[in-house]
Design an enzyme around this catalytic site. Structure first.
Site, mmCIF file in Angstrom:
data_model
loop_
_atom_site.group_PDB
_atom_site.id
_atom_site.type_symbol
_atom_site.label_atom_id
_atom_site.label_comp_id
_atom_site.label_asym_id
_atom_site.label_seq_id
_atom_site.Cartn_x
_atom_site.Cartn_y
_atom_site.Cartn_z
ATOM 1 N N LEU A 23 0.818 -1.213 0.000
ATOM 2 C CA LEU A 23 0.000 0.000 0.000
ATOM 3 C C LEU A 23 0.851 1.263 0.000
ATOM 4 O O LEU A 23 0.305 2.369 -0.090
ATOM 5 C CB LEU A 23 -0.914 0.016 1.227
ATOM 6 C CG LEU A 23 -2.024 -1.042 1.279
ATOM 7 C CD1 LEU A 23 -2.757 -0.961 2.611
ATOM 8 C CD2 LEU A 23 -2.992 -0.880 0.124
ATOM 9 N N LYS A 73 15.342 -6.261 4.444
ATOM 10 C CA LYS A 73 15.643 -5.308 5.512
ATOM 11 C C LYS A 73 17.035 -5.509 6.114
ATOM 12 O O LYS A 73 17.729 -4.535 6.423
ATOM 13 C CB LYS A 73 14.587 -5.397 6.612
ATOM 14 C CG LYS A 73 13.242 -4.795 6.238
ATOM 15 C CD LYS A 73 12.316 -4.781 7.443
ATOM 16 C CE LYS A 73 11.032 -4.036 7.131
ATOM 17 N NZ LYS A 73 10.160 -3.925 8.329
ATOM 18 N N ASN A 94 14.421 -0.199 7.105
ATOM 19 C CA ASN A 94 13.253 -0.166 6.218
ATOM 20 C C ASN A 94 13.244 1.101 5.370
ATOM 21 O O ASN A 94 12.304 1.347 4.628
ATOM 22 C CB ASN A 94 11.950 -0.273 7.010
ATOM 23 C CG ASN A 94 11.561 1.026 7.691
ATOM 24 O OD1 ASN A 94 12.432 1.803 8.105
ATOM 25 N ND2 ASN A 94 10.269 1.270 7.829
ATOM 26 N N GLY A 136 6.662 -12.506 19.284
ATOM 27 C CA GLY A 136 7.527 -12.700 18.139
ATOM 28 C C GLY A 136 8.964 -12.337 18.440
ATOM 29 O O GLY A 136 9.246 -11.620 19.414
ATOM 30 N N ALA A 137 9.874 -12.825 17.587
ATOM 31 C CA ALA A 137 11.293 -12.546 17.791
ATOM 32 C C ALA A 137 12.010 -12.324 16.464
ATOM 33 O O ALA A 137 13.222 -12.494 16.371
ATOM 34 C CB ALA A 137 11.949 -13.695 18.562
ATOM 35 N N GLY A 138 11.256 -11.929 15.434
ATOM 36 C CA GLY A 138 11.851 -11.638 14.140
ATOM 37 C C GLY A 138 12.216 -10.175 14.002
ATOM 38 O O GLY A 138 12.330 -9.446 14.992
ATOM 39 N N ARG A 161 7.650 -18.717 20.533
ATOM 40 C CA ARG A 161 7.601 -20.178 20.599
ATOM 41 C C ARG A 161 8.998 -20.760 20.814
ATOM 42 O O ARG A 161 9.182 -21.692 21.598
ATOM 43 C CB ARG A 161 6.980 -20.741 19.310
ATOM 44 C CG ARG A 161 6.620 -22.212 19.395
ATOM 45 C CD ARG A 161 5.988 -22.667 18.079
ATOM 46 N NE ARG A 161 4.848 -21.841 17.703
ATOM 47 C CZ ARG A 161 3.621 -21.995 18.165
ATOM 48 N NH1 ARG A 161 3.366 -22.938 19.053
ATOM 49 N NH2 ARG A 161 2.640 -21.217 17.750
ATOM 50 N N THR A 162 9.992 -20.215 20.100
ATOM 51 C CA THR A 162 11.375 -20.652 20.272
ATOM 52 C C THR A 162 12.051 -19.709 21.253
ATOM 53 O O THR A 162 12.355 -18.560 20.916
ATOM 54 C CB THR A 162 12.123 -20.651 18.923
ATOM 55 O OG1 THR A 162 11.408 -21.451 17.982
ATOM 56 C CG2 THR A 162 13.532 -21.200 19.093
ATOM 57 N N MET A 225 0.428 -5.807 14.239
ATOM 58 C CA MET A 225 1.104 -5.180 13.107
ATOM 59 C C MET A 225 0.516 -5.621 11.771
ATOM 60 O O MET A 225 0.712 -4.955 10.754
ATOM 61 C CB MET A 225 2.596 -5.493 13.147
ATOM 62 C CG MET A 225 3.339 -4.851 14.299
ATOM 63 S SD MET A 225 5.120 -5.096 14.119
ATOM 64 C CE MET A 225 5.703 -4.418 15.666
#
EC number: 1.1.1.25
Length: 287
Positions: A23, A73, A94, A136-138, A161-162, A225
């Site tokens: 977008l 990124k 970004n 999350g961990a990304g 999760r990890t 997000m």
């Protein structure tokens, strides 16, 4: 009728793979039209393994800069000549801009978008008011954690999760951040002023997050997000629990504002309702 592209037109864009769904061109071109700026914003889809070659070809000044999305990124950060503290903290860029001397400057506006969206859709929320939980961990989570720490959050709880991945993100910012396994999400949510989904769960009909949002305080803000769908299963669950919610579209728009300033040297015009345009486009893409 669109104004003609001339030799003076300032060109910028977004690079990703895939990128057709983005977008960002809609948002930036709407701002350009409303502001009467001689500029254009386009989407680029470089080969996944040739992003550095693509960027090197632009160092001569063909365009002013690029927003960078998945999967570029991290490589955008690695090839930059100058890296902002925000990009360094997020371990990803970004936004890259091209200097007249050919240097590439890397920045990260995801944190600006995150905090701006929270302030816009959850008035009165403050990062320094209490712990915040991030799912999350990304790369998106790293940017969120860095922004929250910089904004004064007393503790950021990274739920993943990890566990080892969460520990790696936490270790990059020090004792303010703590890692939590997914099966301990209820404990991580206790007392949290906000819970932020920084994963892709719930995107375009994919399974949503199954986490105990009922463990959050009644005053907590819940943010996702993901912006397609606008109300993800995660946000719907939060709304069912009568929690305040913040959507990913607002974050997308807010993170685009400093990019527009960097590319075109002007603030986005206040009168352009890009959210309404984006919502109309999203509705048209709905299955």
């Amino acid at each position: 009728m669109k104004p003609p592209i001339t030799g003076r037109t300032v060109v910028a864009g977004v690079a990703g793979q895939p990128v057709a769904h983005s977008l960002s061109p809609l948002i930036h071109n709407a701002w350009l039209a409303a502001a009467g700026i001689d500029g254009v914003y386009v989407a680029f889809a470089p080969d996944a393994d040739r992003f550095e070659v693509f960027v090197d070809g632009l160092r001569g000044g063909a365009i002013r800069g690029l927003n960078v999305t998945i999967p570029f990124k991290e490589v955008a950060l690695s090839i930059a000549d100058v890296v902002s503290p925000r990009a360094e903290a997020a371990a990803a860029a970004n936004l890259i801009t091209f200097e007249a001397d050919g240097r590439v400057l890397a920045d990260n506006t995801d944190g600006v978008g995150l905090l701006g969206a929270l302030q816009a859709q959850a008035p009165g929320w403050r990062a320094d008011a209490g712990p915040v939980a991030v799912l999350g961990a990304g790369g998106a989570a790293r940017g969120a954690v860095a922004a929250l720490v910089a904004a004064g959050a007393p503790q950021v709880r990274i739920v993943n999760r990890t566990l080892a991945k969460a520990e790696a993100v936490a270790g990059a910012v020090g004792r303010i951040a703590v890692a939590c396994p997914l099966d301990a999400a209820a404990q991580a949510f206790e007392g949290a002023t906000a819970v932020i989904n920084a994963t892709s769960a719930g995107l375009s009909g994919s399974p949503g997050l199954d986490v105990p949002l009922e463990a959050t305080p009644e005053t907590a803000v819940v943010m996702d997000m993901v912006y397609k769908p606008l109300v993800t299963p995660f946000l719907q669950r939060a709304q069912d629990l009568r929690r305040r919610t913040v959507d990913g579209l607002e974050m997308l728009i807010r993170q685009a504002e400093p990019s527009f300033q960097a590319f075109y040297g002007a603030n986005p015009p206040a009168g352009a309702d890009v959210r309404a345009l984006a919502l109309k486009t999203l509705e048209g893409r709905a299955p």
